[in-house]
Design an enzyme around this catalytic site. Structure first.
Site, mmCIF file in Angstrom:
data_model
loop_
_atom_site.group_PDB
_atom_site.id
_atom_site.type_symbol
_atom_site.label_atom_id
_atom_site.label_comp_id
_atom_site.label_asym_id
_atom_site.label_seq_id
_atom_site.Cartn_x
_atom_site.Cartn_y
_atom_site.Cartn_z
ATOM 1 N N SER A 127 -9.900 1.858 3.186
ATOM 2 C CA SER A 127 -8.901 2.775 1.779
ATOM 3 C C SER A 127 -8.350 1.891 1.562
ATOM 4 O O SER A 127 -7.127 2.362 0.495
ATOM 5 C CB SER A 127 -7.892 3.886 2.925
ATOM 6 O OG SER A 127 -7.021 3.549 3.977
ATOM 7 N N LYS A 143 0.714 -1.177 -0.103
ATOM 8 C CA LYS A 143 -0.065 0.017 0.116
ATOM 9 C C LYS A 143 0.987 1.050 0.124
ATOM 10 O O LYS A 143 1.980 1.378 0.030
ATOM 11 C CB LYS A 143 -1.034 0.523 1.121
ATOM 12 C CG LYS A 143 -2.111 1.526 1.207
ATOM 13 C CD LYS A 143 -2.513 1.140 2.283
ATOM 14 C CE LYS A 143 -4.022 1.938 2.732
ATOM 15 N NZ LYS A 143 -4.588 2.567 4.042
ATOM 16 N N SER A 189 -9.944 -0.112 7.441
ATOM 17 C CA SER A 189 -9.473 -0.214 5.957
ATOM 18 C C SER A 189 -8.398 -1.295 5.682
ATOM 19 O O SER A 189 -7.997 -1.380 4.157
ATOM 20 C CB SER A 189 -8.647 0.704 5.529
ATOM 21 O OG SER A 189 -9.473 2.123 5.820
#
Lengths: 488, 95
Positions: free
Chosen positions: A151, A76, A175
């Site tokens: 997210s 990420k 997330s």
């Protein structure tokens, strides 16, 4: 192409039936073919990946390396990667090349993974749909008009579409678990403090925790073996031994007690999803566990509590972005204050600004007691509810999200609607507990996630429940079709 | 609780965020709805509840007061738009 788990890839690498270079080239080829439609990656690090793959192949040929050596993986874009663009999904950091590696990046590199790139995400991890990213929304591989959640939407979509067998993520209010549910993959969030936050760009420091997206719970256990552990550079990192998370996989569930919180099955839960969740939980009963109804009486307070605590911490953490030392710097500022204000106006997107302002407001003179102090008391009550439940059950099971994937654009104009999407995941962060979302069915062709929650540092038990479920079902093996095969 | 334009202007200043005139109405509307959402917490009875200080009730560690970090100024300043002689450049602060 069939998606392969890390365990399967590692076996093929050891048997010599495939090389890390071949796997990495295939991963890069899938990314270049599918990423224009998915937008799951912000940066692809092809040259470095191939060099790492060749190094892994040499180690494997010499009979060295471990179960992660040569396995392609994506990070990420919230994790700092030395010498590589690290944007956190924001214009503010669209020019930021990190001078150091995050702890998670170091640990996984030491374990031999091959990093193919950095995945798209909601800006500074603030969002539940990946639509707040400066780099644009990510498409859900199951339906490109739908959100993969957020997210960590890019990581979830990348694993679901088979671009990589695993990706890292972070979970502040859901997330990891929410996008895992909406894309039909396994998403694991460890106990707060289990994995170091060093080099993980901070959003809400008392809630942020790193974890993983994989196809199976067994793969998550393998990655956790490399990621978990004490790091003195994170002042809240837990200083306690790390077990082998694969050792407990397969332990009998006979006599285990599973609690279903009645508040998680109220009117807010889509009835078709509820059916999938109830059927999934019954699998534990067939394995000898007992199922009982439990109550988390203060869970209703978790959304307002979170939207005080998280913005308060975010407003403080994001004060470091001032246009001076790193990040976006506005042109034409006439004094220092206007340099700050203009750089922040231009560098941050609308949702990040709303959260900074919400946090600033709840921490401002005269409001602190009414909001922040009250929220920290509510947090104590919410955590206490979970603690009390774990006196009588070994696992809490329920839905991860109220519905399957929603359409891109459906909720983005209404922040409160978007916040309510996290209603089943947020309490776990407020209490600092480990949780996983595993695929457990489909509603109108879209994946549904089963959430399993354990007591603090109960990672092994949570992963074992998830693993046992995946031994009995094949929902986690269902892959989305590539769009060209699905037309008509 | 509905926020006013002047509330939002003062919050934006505290947060060091420039908000232009054409954006302010949207912030007033959306921030008011967020504040309404979190205001619901006021109804929760928290009498005698000790506020949470740490999710796992841990205390902060201390370490020996020794130098552990070496100087990386040049590397770190690569990410700044304007540096000179090892310093960060900002608009003039003193006349």
């Amino acid at each position: 192409m069939e998606r392969q788990s890390i365990v399967e890839i590692a076996a093929a690498l050891r048997a010599g039936s495939v090389t890390s270079r071949a796997l990495t080239e295939a991963s890069l080829a899938r990314i270049s073919r599918q990423n224009p439609a998915l937008n799951a990656f912000i940066t692809v690090t092809a040259d470095a990946a191939l060099a790492a793959a060749d190094a892994a192949d040499r180690r494997l040929a010499a009979g060295e390396g471990g179960p992660l050596t040569g396995v392609p993986l994506a990070h990420k874009d919230i994790f700092c990667t030395q010498g590589v663009l690290t944007t956190c999904g924001s214009k503010m950091l669209s020019n930021f090349v990190s001078p150091y590696d995050a702890h998670v990046v170091e640990q996984l590199a030491a374990a031999g993974v091959v990093v193919v790139g950095k995945t798209n995400m909601d800006e500074f991890a603030m969002g539940s749909s990946n639509e707040t990213s400066y780099y644009g929304p990510v498409a859900n591989p199951w339906d490109h008009e739908r959100s993969p959640g957020g997210s960590s939407g890019g990581s979830a979509a990348a694993v679901a579409a088979g671009l990589v067998p695993a990706a890292t993520g972070t979970d502040t209010g859901g997330s990891i678990r929410q996008p895992a549910a909406l894309t039909g993959v396994t998403g694991f969030k460890p106990t707060y403090g289990r994995v170091s936050r060093y080099g993980m760009i901070a959003f809400a420091s008392s809630l942020d925790q790193a974890g993983v997206f994989t196809l199976t719970a067994e793969d998550a256990a393998l990655l956790m073996n490399a990621m978990a552990g004490f790091d003195p550079r994170d002042s809240t990192c837990a200083d306690r031994p790390v077990p082998d998370y694969t050792a407990n996989l397969g332990a009998s569930l006979a006599g285990k007690r599973v609690g279903m919180p009645k508040e998680f099955f109220d009117a807010g839960l889509d009835p078709a999803s509820a059916e999938c969740i109830r059927t999934a939980i019954a699998v534990f009963e067939s394995l000898g566990a007992t199922i009982e109804e439990i109550s988390l009486p203060h869970i209703d307070a978790s959304v307002p509590t979170y939207y005080i605590v998280a913005p308060a911490e975010c407003s403080s953490n994001l004060s470091r972005f001032d246009g001076v030392r790193f990040g976006h710097r506005a042109e034409g500022a006439h004094d220092l204050e206007s340099l700050y204000k203009l750089s922040r106006k231009e560098g941050f997107g609308a949702e990040v600004k709303r959260r900074i302002m919400t946090g600033t407001y709840v921490l401002s003179a005269g409001y602190y007691d009414a909001y922040y102090l009250q929220a920290q008391k509510a947090r104590q009550l919410i955590a206490g509810d979970f603690q009390k439940c774990f006196e009588s059950v070994d696992l809490i099971a329920g839905p991860t999200t109220p519905t399957a994937a929603f359409r891109i654009g459906e909720k983005i104009d209404d922040p409160v609607q978007m916040y309510l999407n996290d209603i089943y995941t947020i309490g776990v962060n407020l209490a600092g507990l480990p949780g996983v979302s595993v695929p457990c069915g489909f509603v109108e062709g879209l994946p549904v996630g089963l959430q399993l929650i354990g007591p603090a540092f109960g990672e092994s038990a949570v992963l074992n429940f998830a693993h046992q479920y995946q031994q009995q079902t094949d929902w986690h093996r269902q892959a989305p079709g590539v769009p060209s095969n699905r037309e008509g | 609780m509905a926020l006013t334009i002047s509330d939002v202007e003062s919050i934006a200043h505290l947060a060091r965020l420039e908000v232009s005139d054409d954006e302010i109405a949207d912030y007033v509307e959306k921030l008011s709805r967020i504040i309404d959402l979190v205001d619901a917490l006021g109804k929760l009875d928290t009498t005698d509840v000790v506020p949470m200080a740490h999710p796992l009730d841990m205390s902060q560690r201390l370490r020996a007061d020794e130098v552990t970090e070496t100087d990386h100024r040049d590397a770190y300043q690569q990410n700044s738009a304007t540096v000179g002689q090892g310093f960060y450049r900002v608009p003039k602060v003193l006349d």
